[in-house]
Design a protein around this motif. Structure first.
Motif, PDB file in Angstrom:
ATOM      1  N   UNK A 195       0.845  -1.206   0.000  1.00 58.81           N
ATOM      2  CA  UNK A 195       0.000   0.000   0.000  1.00 58.81           C
ATOM      3  C   UNK A 195       0.875   1.249   0.000  1.00 58.81           C
ATOM      4  N   UNK A 196       1.899   1.253   0.843  1.00 58.15           N
ATOM      5  CA  UNK A 196       2.792   2.407   0.946  1.00 58.15           C
ATOM      6  C   UNK A 196       3.504   2.653  -0.389  1.00 58.15           C
ATOM      7  N   UNK A 202       1.024   4.083  -2.897  1.00 57.33           N
ATOM      8  CA  UNK A 202       0.732   5.479  -2.556  1.00 57.33           C
ATOM      9  C   UNK A 202       1.912   6.366  -2.965  1.00 57.33           C
ATOM     10  N   UNK A 231      -4.909  10.643   1.370  1.00 56.03           N
ATOM     11  CA  UNK A 231      -4.928   9.509   2.303  1.00 56.03           C
ATOM     12  C   UNK A 231      -5.442   8.275   1.576  1.00 56.03           C
ATOM     13  N   UNK A 232      -4.993   7.119   2.030  1.00 53.72           N
ATOM     14  CA  UNK A 232      -5.512   5.841   1.512  1.00 53.72           C
ATOM     15  C   UNK A 232      -5.802   4.922   2.692  1.00 53.72           C
ATOM     16  N   UNK A 233      -6.909   4.185   2.582  1.00 58.61           N
ATOM     17  CA  UNK A 233      -7.299   3.206   3.608  1.00 58.61           C
ATOM     18  C   UNK A 233      -7.541   1.884   2.891  1.00 58.61           C
ATOM     19  N   UNK A 234      -7.086   0.793   3.477  1.00 61.49           N
ATOM     20  CA  UNK A 234      -7.248  -0.502   2.815  1.00 61.49           C
ATOM     21  C   UNK A 234      -7.781  -1.564   3.756  1.00 61.49           C
ATOM     22  N   UNK A 235      -8.634  -2.421   3.188  1.00 61.69           N
ATOM     23  CA  UNK A 235      -9.123  -3.619   3.866  1.00 61.69           C
ATOM     24  C   UNK A 235      -8.610  -4.817   3.073  1.00 61.69           C
ATOM     25  N   UNK A 292     -18.995  16.053   6.055  1.00 58.66           N
ATOM     26  CA  UNK A 292     -19.489  16.319   7.410  1.00 58.66           C
ATOM     27  C   UNK A 292     -18.510  15.697   8.391  1.00 58.66           C
ATOM     28  N   UNK A 324     -14.345   1.915   7.262  1.00 57.82           N
ATOM     29  CA  UNK A 324     -14.961   2.747   6.231  1.00 57.82           C
ATOM     30  C   UNK A 324     -16.276   2.072   5.887  1.00 57.82           C
ATOM     31  N   UNK A 384     -15.513  11.264  10.008  1.00 55.44           N
ATOM     32  CA  UNK A 384     -15.725  12.085   8.810  1.00 55.44           C
ATOM     33  C   UNK A 384     -16.683  11.366   7.869  1.00 55.44           C
ATOM     34  N   UNK A 385     -17.405  12.153   7.091  1.00 51.08           N
ATOM     35  CA  UNK A 385     -18.271  11.590   6.050  1.00 51.08           C
ATOM     36  C   UNK A 385     -18.077  12.402   4.778  1.00 51.08           C
ATOM     37  N   UNK A 410     -19.549   7.852   2.078  1.00 53.09           N
ATOM     38  CA  UNK A 410     -18.491   7.122   2.769  1.00 53.09           C
ATOM     39  C   UNK A 410     -18.350   7.697   4.167  1.00 53.09           C
ATOM     40  N   UNK A 432     -15.991   7.394   7.723  1.00 48.12           N
ATOM     41  CA  UNK A 432     -14.802   6.869   8.396  1.00 48.12           C
ATOM     42  C   UNK A 432     -15.045   6.910   9.897  1.00 48.12           C
ATOM     43  N   UNK A 453     -16.366  -1.920   6.173  1.00 57.89           N
ATOM     44  CA  UNK A 453     -15.070  -2.580   6.017  1.00 57.89           C
ATOM     45  C   UNK A 453     -14.079  -2.082   7.061  1.00 57.89           C
ATOM     46  N   UNK A 454     -13.472  -3.013   7.759  1.00 57.20           N
ATOM     47  CA  UNK A 454     -12.379  -2.611   8.649  1.00 57.20           C
ATOM     48  C   UNK A 454     -11.161  -2.268   7.795  1.00 57.20           C
ATOM     49  N   UNK A 455     -10.643  -1.068   7.946  1.00 59.69           N
ATOM     50  CA  UNK A 455      -9.468  -0.655   7.169  1.00 59.69           C
ATOM     51  C   UNK A 455      -8.252  -0.759   8.078  1.00 59.69           C
ATOM     52  N   UNK A 456      -7.532  -1.874   7.892  1.00 56.70           N
ATOM     53  CA  UNK A 456      -6.410  -2.185   8.782  1.00 56.70           C
ATOM     54  C   UNK A 456      -5.120  -1.533   8.312  1.00 56.70           C
ATOM     55  N   UNK A 457      -5.113  -1.024   7.057  1.00 55.84           N
ATOM     56  CA  UNK A 457      -3.912  -0.374   6.522  1.00 55.84           C
ATOM     57  C   UNK A 457      -4.226   1.053   6.111  1.00 55.84           C
ATOM     58  N   UNK A 458      -3.241   1.935   6.322  1.00 55.50           N
ATOM     59  CA  UNK A 458      -3.395   3.342   5.913  1.00 55.50           C
ATOM     60  C   UNK A 458      -2.103   3.853   5.314  1.00 55.50           C
ATOM     61  N   UNK A 459      -2.231   4.791   4.406  1.00 53.36           N
ATOM     62  CA  UNK A 459      -1.029   5.435   3.853  1.00 53.36           C
ATOM     63  C   UNK A 459      -1.366   6.890   3.583  1.00 53.36           C
TER      64      UNK A 459
END
Lengths: 82, 82
Positions: free
Chosen positions: A19-20, A23, A39-43, A82, B5, B39-40, B50, B52, B76-82
């Motif tokens: 993912x990194x 990105x 930003x990026x979020x992944x499942x 929001x 998310x 956030x939405x 969407x 968060x 969805x659980x987002x276990x990874x972020x970048x």
């Protein structure tokens, strides 16, 4: 600047490093289209990745993702927050 | 705390006021499940929203959304972020 949420599917088993790297590949060329990926979020379990960006258009977002090697399945302009 | 998310579809024509009201309805009861909606983002043209959040589980996220009157189509659980 308009904001966009794009979605990538079929990414089951994606790792933190992958993912990194993906990105970083976007960030490296995003200025060519005046895009910024915030930003990026992944499942990795369902294989979905969400990317939030600021960009002049959905096409600009997609062009950067395509050149970086990972075309998005959906790109939505998010005009409300929001 | 795990991050999630979630996605709502079928929201074509959603207004800024409606999104704000829906978000406020979540915030008003989120503590009951130890959830926080951060956030939405919404695309009223395609009718997608969407959200968060931080929460103990996807079920906790869904319970708050249901009680607030807007069940999510996906969480969805987002276990990874970048």
């Amino acid at each position: 600047m308009p904001k966009f949420m794009d979605v990538h599917r079929g990414m089951k088993g994606l790792t933190a490093d992958q993912l990194m790297e993906a990105h970083r590949a976007d960030l490296a060329i995003e200025k060519d289209e005046n895009v910024h990926f915030e930003h990026a979020w992944a499942d990795p379990e369902s294989g979905i990745v969400y990317c939030l960006s600021e960009a002049p258009s959905a096409d600009a977002v997609q062009r950067i993702h395509e050149r970086a090697g990972h075309r998005a399945d959906e790109v939505h302009q998010v005009t409300l927050e929001a």
